[in-house]
Design an enzyme around this catalytic site. Structure first.
Site, short mmCIF file in Angstrom:
data_model
loop_
_atom_site.label_atom_id
_atom_site.label_comp_id
_atom_site.label_asym_id
_atom_site.label_seq_id
_atom_site.Cartn_x
_atom_site.Cartn_y
_atom_site.Cartn_z
N LYS A 1 28.48 -6.25 -4.10
CA LYS A 1 29.30 -6.34 -2.88
C LYS A 1 30.22 -7.57 -2.93
CE LYS A 1 25.73 -6.50 -0.02
NZ LYS A 1 24.55 -6.42 -0.91
N ARG B 1 23.20 -5.67 8.64
CA ARG B 1 22.01 -5.35 7.86
C ARG B 1 20.92 -4.71 8.71
NH1 ARG B 1 23.03 -9.70 3.71
NH2 ARG B 1 21.56 -9.46 2.00
N ARG C 1 22.06 -13.35 -12.84
CA ARG C 1 23.26 -13.74 -12.11
C ARG C 1 23.40 -15.26 -11.96
NH1 ARG C 1 24.39 -11.15 -6.21
NH2 ARG C 1 22.52 -12.24 -5.54
N ARG D 1 21.08 -18.77 -7.64
CA ARG D 1 20.60 -18.80 -6.27
C ARG D 1 19.08 -18.92 -6.24
NH1 ARG D 1 23.57 -14.03 -3.01
NH2 ARG D 1 21.47 -13.95 -2.14
N ARG E 1 13.48 -8.81 -0.70
CA ARG E 1 14.84 -8.46 -0.27
C ARG E 1 15.05 -6.95 -0.34
NH1 ARG E 1 17.91 -12.27 -4.24
NH2 ARG E 1 19.88 -11.58 -3.34
P1 AMP Z 1 23.21 -12.30 0.60
O1 AMP Z 1 24.03 -13.41 0.04
O2 AMP Z 1 24.06 -11.30 1.37
O3 AMP Z 1 22.34 -11.62 -0.42
O4 AMP Z 1 22.24 -12.94 1.69
C1 AMP Z 1 21.28 -13.91 1.31
C2 AMP Z 1 20.22 -14.03 2.41
O5 AMP Z 1 20.83 -14.46 3.64
C3 AMP Z 1 19.49 -12.74 2.77
O6 AMP Z 1 18.41 -12.46 1.89
C4 AMP Z 1 19.03 -13.07 4.20
O7 AMP Z 1 17.95 -13.97 4.19
C5 AMP Z 1 20.24 -13.81 4.76
N1 AMP Z 1 21.23 -12.90 5.35
C6 AMP Z 1 22.52 -12.68 4.92
N2 AMP Z 1 23.16 -11.81 5.71
C7 AMP Z 1 22.27 -11.43 6.66
C8 AMP Z 1 22.31 -10.51 7.75
N3 AMP Z 1 23.42 -9.80 8.01
N4 AMP Z 1 21.19 -10.37 8.51
C9 AMP Z 1 20.09 -11.08 8.27
N5 AMP Z 1 19.95 -11.95 7.24
C10 AMP Z 1 21.03 -12.13 6.43
#
Ligand code: AMP
Length: 214
Positions: free
Chosen positions: A13, A87, A126, A160, A171
């Site tokens: 994404k 989400r 990654r 990360r 996740r």
């Molecule tokens: P990402 O970079 O999108 O993979 O997000 C990393 C982490 O941030 C996720 O595993 C969640 O802990 C938190 N997070 C990001 N976006 C959301 C969302 N829309 N709702 C809830 N938690 C989020």
């Protein structure tokens, strides 16, 4: 044009959102990036969410909806790419209301389909540029041999904290339990456009382009 990139962690994404920004002048709104920024700058909210994020769980709807609301008011561009948001069904409803209040709507929800075995391989390989966030992968897109980011020339790369197999399991479970119902939600809203996320970066970009009408 406003679009959502929907898909499990590691589906690509962020990579595709950056390409759409370049090609179409749209603005990427990644709640993951916003939350990581809040952590780095040490805000109270950032400290509150750190352990939740590292464990791979979702932070509360209230926090992420607040972040998006703020950005929708301040950012300006040729439409938004929602990356990693919504989400949950609650977030999806809230996004619909926020857009409507601004006299806007959603043009498409791109569902990026990738099988789970590929996700584990992608995520554990990654890394990202510490300066500009360009995403690299040890196998499919290694860091250039001169050690410099191809986008900005930066020389520091990060992995990360949540890109490990243990967090990834959580996740993925969070994705299947709380986020995947959005596929049905947007299918019935008539916005859903599935693309195969397994190809090369350019192939996936081409599919997204076609789904958006070229
Ligand atoms: P990402 O970079 O999108 O993979 O997000 C990393 C982490 O941030 C996720 O595993 C969640 O802990 C938190 N997070 C990001 N976006 C959301 C969302 N829309 N709702 C809830 N938690 C989020």
């Amino acid at each position: 044009m406003n679009i959502i990139l929907l898909g499990p962690p590691g589906a690509g994404k962020g990579t595709q959102a950056r390409l759409l920004e370049e090609k179409r002048g749209m603005v990427q709104l990644s709640t993951g990036d916003m939350l990581r920024e809040a952590r780095t700058s040490g805000t109270e909210m950032g400290q509150k969410v750190a352990a939740i994020m590292d464990a791979g769980e979702l932070v509360t709807d209230e926090i992420v909806i607040g972040l998006i609301e703020e950005k929708l008011q301040s950012a300006d561009g040729n439409g938004f790419i929602f990356d990693g948001f919504p989400r949950t069904l609650g977030q999806a409803d809230a996004l619909g209301e926020l857009l409507e209040a601004n006299g806007q709507g959603l043009n498409a929800v791109i569902e990026m389909r990738v099988d789970d075995a590929a996700l584990v391989a992608r995520i554990t390989a990654r890394s990202t540029c510490g300066s500009c966030g360009e995403v690299y992968n040890d196998i499919t897109k290694p860091i250039p041999a001169d050690g410099k980011c191809e986008n900005c020339g930066g020389t520091e790369f990060k992995r990360r904290a949540d890109d490990n197999e243990e967090s990834l399991k959580t996740r993925l479970m969070e994705y299947y339990k709380k986020t995947s119902p959005l596929i049905g939600y947007y299918y019935h809203a008539g916005d859903l456009k599935p693309v195969n996320g397994l190809g090369e970066i350019d192939e996936v970009a081409g599919e997204i382009d076609a789904a958006l009408g070229g």
